[in-house]
Design a protein around this motif. Structure first.
Motif, PDB file in Angstrom:
ATOM      1  N   GLU A   1       0.955  -1.216  -0.116  1.00  0.00           N
ATOM      2  CA  GLU A   1       0.188  -0.232   0.075  1.00  0.00           C
ATOM      3  C   GLU A   1       0.899   1.246  -0.115  1.00  0.00           C
ATOM      4  O   GLU A   1       1.627   1.312   0.773  1.00  0.00           O
ATOM      5  CB  GLU A   1      -0.702   0.022   1.386  1.00  0.00           C
ATOM      6  CG  GLU A   1      -1.919   1.240   1.180  1.00  0.00           C
ATOM      7  CD  GLU A   1      -2.617   1.264   2.687  1.00  0.00           C
ATOM      8  OE1 GLU A   1      -3.433   2.342   2.748  1.00  0.00           O
ATOM      9  OE2 GLU A   1      -2.229   0.697   3.402  1.00  0.00           O
ATOM     10  N   VAL A   2       0.527   2.090  -1.090  1.00  0.00           N
ATOM     11  CA  VAL A   2       1.576   3.535  -1.060  1.00  0.00           C
ATOM     12  C   VAL A   2       0.787   4.272   0.006  1.00  0.00           C
ATOM     13  O   VAL A   2      -0.404   4.633  -0.081  1.00  0.00           O
ATOM     14  CB  VAL A   2       1.345   3.930  -2.467  1.00  0.00           C
ATOM     15  CG1 VAL A   2       1.953   5.265  -2.639  1.00  0.00           C
ATOM     16  CG2 VAL A   2       2.207   2.991  -3.324  1.00  0.00           C
ATOM     17  N   VAL A   3       1.535   5.041   0.766  1.00  0.00           N
ATOM     18  CA  VAL A   3       1.091   6.197   1.664  1.00  0.00           C
ATOM     19  C   VAL A   3       1.527   7.465   1.158  1.00  0.00           C
ATOM     20  O   VAL A   3       0.903   8.485   1.648  1.00  0.00           O
ATOM     21  CB  VAL A   3       1.251   5.650   3.195  1.00  0.00           C
ATOM     22  CG1 VAL A   3       0.862   4.588   3.527  1.00  0.00           C
ATOM     23  CG2 VAL A   3       2.956   5.712   3.201  1.00  0.00           C
ATOM     24  N   SER A   4       2.476   7.579   0.350  1.00  0.00           N
ATOM     25  CA  SER A   4       2.871   9.028  -0.034  1.00  0.00           C
ATOM     26  C   SER A   4       3.671   8.993  -1.579  1.00  0.00           C
ATOM     27  O   SER A   4       4.302   7.886  -1.675  1.00  0.00           O
ATOM     28  CB  SER A   4       3.459   9.848   1.082  1.00  0.00           C
ATOM     29  OG  SER A   4       5.000   9.433   1.047  1.00  0.00           O
ATOM     30  N   VAL A   5       3.572   9.959  -2.120  1.00  0.00           N
ATOM     31  CA  VAL A   5       4.234   9.959  -3.466  1.00  0.00           C
ATOM     32  C   VAL A   5       5.094  11.067  -3.829  1.00  0.00           C
ATOM     33  O   VAL A   5       4.689  12.413  -3.401  1.00  0.00           O
ATOM     34  CB  VAL A   5       3.098   9.770  -4.601  1.00  0.00           C
ATOM     35  CG1 VAL A   5       4.021   9.733  -6.122  1.00  0.00           C
ATOM     36  CG2 VAL A   5       2.352   8.464  -4.630  1.00  0.00           C
ATOM     37  N   ARG A   6       6.201  11.250  -4.328  1.00  0.00           N
ATOM     38  CA  ARG A   6       6.906  12.049  -4.396  1.00  0.00           C
ATOM     39  C   ARG A   6       7.598  12.074  -5.795  1.00  0.00           C
ATOM     40  O   ARG A   6       8.005  11.063  -6.507  1.00  0.00           O
ATOM     41  CB  ARG A   6       8.477  12.054  -3.509  1.00  0.00           C
ATOM     42  CG  ARG A   6       9.131  13.478  -3.158  1.00  0.00           C
ATOM     43  CD  ARG A   6       9.834  13.147  -1.999  1.00  0.00           C
ATOM     44  NE  ARG A   6      10.466  12.046  -1.560  1.00  0.00           N
ATOM     45  CZ  ARG A   6      11.689  11.848  -1.731  1.00  0.00           C
ATOM     46  NH1 ARG A   6      12.563  12.877  -1.915  1.00  0.00           N
ATOM     47  NH2 ARG A   6      12.579  10.791  -1.121  1.00  0.00           N
ATOM     48  N   HIS A   7       7.557  13.141  -6.708  1.00  0.00           N
ATOM     49  CA  HIS A   7       7.791  13.446  -8.216  1.00  0.00           C
ATOM     50  C   HIS A   7       9.198  13.558  -8.042  1.00  0.00           C
ATOM     51  O   HIS A   7       9.904  14.386  -7.403  1.00  0.00           O
ATOM     52  CB  HIS A   7       7.070  14.421  -8.836  1.00  0.00           C
ATOM     53  CG  HIS A   7       7.473  14.508 -10.285  1.00  0.00           C
ATOM     54  ND1 HIS A   7       8.539  15.579 -10.603  1.00  0.00           N
ATOM     55  CD2 HIS A   7       7.337  13.768 -11.252  1.00  0.00           C
ATOM     56  CE1 HIS A   7       8.515  15.404 -11.809  1.00  0.00           C
ATOM     57  NE2 HIS A   7       7.936  14.434 -12.292  1.00  0.00           N
ATOM     58  N   HIS A   8      10.047  12.780  -9.057  1.00  0.00           N
ATOM     59  CA  HIS A   8      11.556  12.981  -9.245  1.00  0.00           C
ATOM     60  C   HIS A   8      11.861  13.584 -10.404  1.00  0.00           C
ATOM     61  O   HIS A   8      12.196  14.773 -10.427  1.00  0.00           O
ATOM     62  CB  HIS A   8      12.242  11.695  -9.105  1.00  0.00           C
ATOM     63  CG  HIS A   8      13.674  12.035  -9.517  1.00  0.00           C
ATOM     64  ND1 HIS A   8      14.077  11.592 -10.763  1.00  0.00           N
ATOM     65  CD2 HIS A   8      14.558  12.272  -8.716  1.00  0.00           C
ATOM     66  CE1 HIS A   8      15.535  11.753 -10.940  1.00  0.00           C
ATOM     67  NE2 HIS A   8      15.710  12.146  -9.515  1.00  0.00           N
ATOM     68  N   SER A   9      11.422  13.294 -11.673  1.00  0.00           N
ATOM     69  CA  SER A   9      11.735  13.713 -12.994  1.00  0.00           C
ATOM     70  C   SER A   9      10.785  13.255 -13.859  1.00  0.00           C
ATOM     71  O   SER A   9       9.832  11.900 -13.711  1.00  0.00           O
ATOM     72  CB  SER A   9      12.968  13.764 -13.220  1.00  0.00           C
ATOM     73  OG  SER A   9      13.484  12.257 -13.394  1.00  0.00           O
ATOM     74  N   SER A  10      10.635  13.548 -15.210  1.00  0.00           N
ATOM     75  CA  SER A  10       9.951  12.664 -16.064  1.00  0.00           C
ATOM     76  C   SER A  10      10.647  12.548 -17.369  1.00  0.00           C
ATOM     77  O   SER A  10      11.780  13.171 -17.629  1.00  0.00           O
ATOM     78  CB  SER A  10       8.374  13.536 -16.405  1.00  0.00           C
ATOM     79  OG  SER A  10       8.995  14.899 -16.921  1.00  0.00           O
ATOM     80  N   GLN A  11      10.289  11.652 -18.059  1.00  0.00           N
ATOM     81  CA  GLN A  11      11.182  11.505 -19.424  1.00  0.00           C
ATOM     82  C   GLN A  11      10.241  11.102 -20.706  1.00  0.00           C
ATOM     83  O   GLN A  11       9.658   9.818 -20.544  1.00  0.00           O
ATOM     84  CB  GLN A  11      12.081  10.018 -18.952  1.00  0.00           C
ATOM     85  CG  GLN A  11      13.100   9.684 -20.194  1.00  0.00           C
ATOM     86  CD  GLN A  11      13.620   8.355 -19.906  1.00  0.00           C
ATOM     87  OE1 GLN A  11      13.207   7.509 -19.451  1.00  0.00           O
ATOM     88  NE2 GLN A  11      15.163   8.621 -20.439  1.00  0.00           N
ATOM     89  N   PRO A  12      10.456  11.762 -21.771  1.00  0.00           N
ATOM     90  CA  PRO A  12       9.720  11.081 -23.022  1.00  0.00           C
ATOM     91  C   PRO A  12      10.569   9.918 -23.320  1.00  0.00           C
ATOM     92  O   PRO A  12      11.644   9.753 -23.182  1.00  0.00           O
ATOM     93  CB  PRO A  12      10.138  12.447 -24.025  1.00  0.00           C
ATOM     94  CG  PRO A  12      10.659  13.549 -23.282  1.00  0.00           C
ATOM     95  CD  PRO A  12      11.164  12.878 -22.017  1.00  0.00           C
ATOM     96  N   TRP A  13       9.692   8.948 -23.791  1.00  0.00           N
ATOM     97  CA  TRP A  13      10.234   7.678 -24.208  1.00  0.00           C
ATOM     98  C   TRP A  13       9.671   7.212 -25.576  1.00  0.00           C
ATOM     99  O   TRP A  13       8.458   6.951 -25.712  1.00  0.00           O
ATOM    100  CB  TRP A  13       9.754   6.507 -23.177  1.00  0.00           C
ATOM    101  CG  TRP A  13      10.601   5.125 -23.297  1.00  0.00           C
ATOM    102  CD1 TRP A  13       9.874   4.151 -23.593  1.00  0.00           C
ATOM    103  CD2 TRP A  13      11.936   4.939 -22.952  1.00  0.00           C
ATOM    104  NE1 TRP A  13      10.777   3.163 -23.778  1.00  0.00           N
ATOM    105  CE2 TRP A  13      12.150   3.731 -23.435  1.00  0.00           C
ATOM    106  CE3 TRP A  13      12.831   5.897 -22.724  1.00  0.00           C
ATOM    107  CZ2 TRP A  13      13.302   3.067 -23.386  1.00  0.00           C
ATOM    108  CZ3 TRP A  13      14.158   4.995 -22.411  1.00  0.00           C
ATOM    109  CH2 TRP A  13      14.476   3.880 -22.683  1.00  0.00           C
ATOM    110  N   PRO A  14      10.181   7.610 -26.553  1.00  0.00           N
ATOM    111  CA  PRO A  14       9.685   7.499 -27.885  1.00  0.00           C
ATOM    112  C   PRO A  14       9.673   6.202 -28.580  1.00  0.00           C
ATOM    113  O   PRO A  14       9.997   5.950 -29.902  1.00  0.00           O
ATOM    114  CB  PRO A  14      10.609   8.335 -28.701  1.00  0.00           C
ATOM    115  CG  PRO A  14      12.060   8.259 -28.226  1.00  0.00           C
ATOM    116  CD  PRO A  14      11.636   7.980 -26.466  1.00  0.00           C
TER     117      PRO A  14
END
Ligand SMILES: [Zn+2]
Length: 308
Positions: free
Chosen positions: A227-240
């Motif tokens: 069960e996830v209790v918290s979410v933190r964003h790191h970065s994102s990436q286009p994946w073509p």
């Protein structure tokens, strides 16, 4: 100035896309005729590159050659304005390798996943944009509303159906990719199809009607039972490959009783920060880290090296 602390491979396209002006075909034509205009060539999804393996760069050609080989607006894409002038991409689909024909001596066509490691980051972003747009074009030549052939407009960034006037836009499919953490350990998983010993982050598509955080929680419980209790964003990436957007997250879970059931994972392991660092350095016996260009590797590194 970078928008985030970390830029992934395939992000960081430096071109000014000129979203408003590219809708004017005369303006796009003037860019194509510009003496400094240049083009990058893709053949069946592979970019034309030059330089040594591990240090590839784009093998640019003049836009005239792009126009000649592309033959029509359908195969030409206005990528944007760069510091050196307008930039186009050309989609080639001939059976014969153009690097052995009209592009002989300019470079070679190579799978983008193979060419990207070691390539300048801005160039990986340019190629990711071109590849995604051309893969979309290849898959969306017909109107999904009425079935008639559609026509390319906006320099390659939109299609319009001449029969029913429906507009069609390029797809970007969001995927969450996350590293579950509990205390001083994180969870990695492996799929049976991966090379022996490879472990990576968990991942899955965001479904309609889901937030990023909800998709993360659903995928983690589906793949690991946690069960996830918290979410933190790191970065994102286009994946073509062909058109994903990988959204990299760190997901704190409520306990460490991971139990993959009916999931696509054949195994999961908990690793400490020191074990994660050894995994990344290639010294954790029998285990391989995520691939060089994968956002999963950056997620793992961010967590392994952050101060506890
Ligand atoms: Zn239509």
């Amino acid at each position: 100035m970078p928008l985030s602390a970390f830029t992934n491979v395939f992000a960081g396209n430096p071109l000014d896309r000129q979203s408003a002006r590219r809708a004017d075909p005369d303006w796009v034509e003037a860019q194509l005729a510009h003496p400094d205009a240049r083009a990058v060539f893709l053949w069946n999804g592979k970019p034309l590159v030059t330089g040594e393996p591990g240090a590839r760069t784009i093998a640019w050609g003049p836009s005239d050659l792009g126009r000649e080989l592309g033959k029509s607006a359908e195969r030409l894409l206005f990528l944007g304005l760069g510091g050196l002038g307008p930039v186009f991409a050309v989609d080639l689909e001939d059976a014969a390798d153009p690097a052995e024909g009209p592009l002989k001596g300019r470079g070679e066509f190579e799978d983008l996943r193979t060419a990207a490691p070691g390539m300048p980051l801005p160039e990986t972003g340019i190629l990711a944009t071109a590849r995604s747009l051309f893969e979309w074009r290849r898959r969306h030549r017909f109107c999904s509303n009425c079935g008639q052939p559609s026509e390319v407009v906006d320099g390659g960034w939109k299609r319009i159906c001449p029969a029913c006037r429906t507009q069609h836009f390029p797809r970007t499919d969001p995927c969450v990719i996350m590293l579950p953490t509990f205390g001083d350990r994180c969870l990695l998983g492996r799929q049976a199809s991966w090379p022996a010993g490879r472990f990576s982050a968990l991942a899955g598509f965001v479904e309609p009607g889901e937030s990023i955080e909800e998709a993360c929680a659903r995928e983690v419980i589906e793949e690991s039972g946690l069960e996830v209790v918290s979410v933190r964003h790191h970065s994102s990436q286009p994946w073509p490959f062909p058109s994903n957007l990988m959204i990299g997250l760190l997901a704190e879970v409520s306990n460490d009783q991971a139990a993959p059931q009916d999931s696509e994972l054949e195994a999961v392991i908990w690793v400490s920060r020191s074990e994660a660092r050894r995994l990344l350095e290639g010294t954790l016996d029998g285990h391989l880290p995520p691939g060089d260009i994968a956002i999963a590797r950056q997620l793992l590194a961010a967590w392994a090296y952050e101060s506890a």
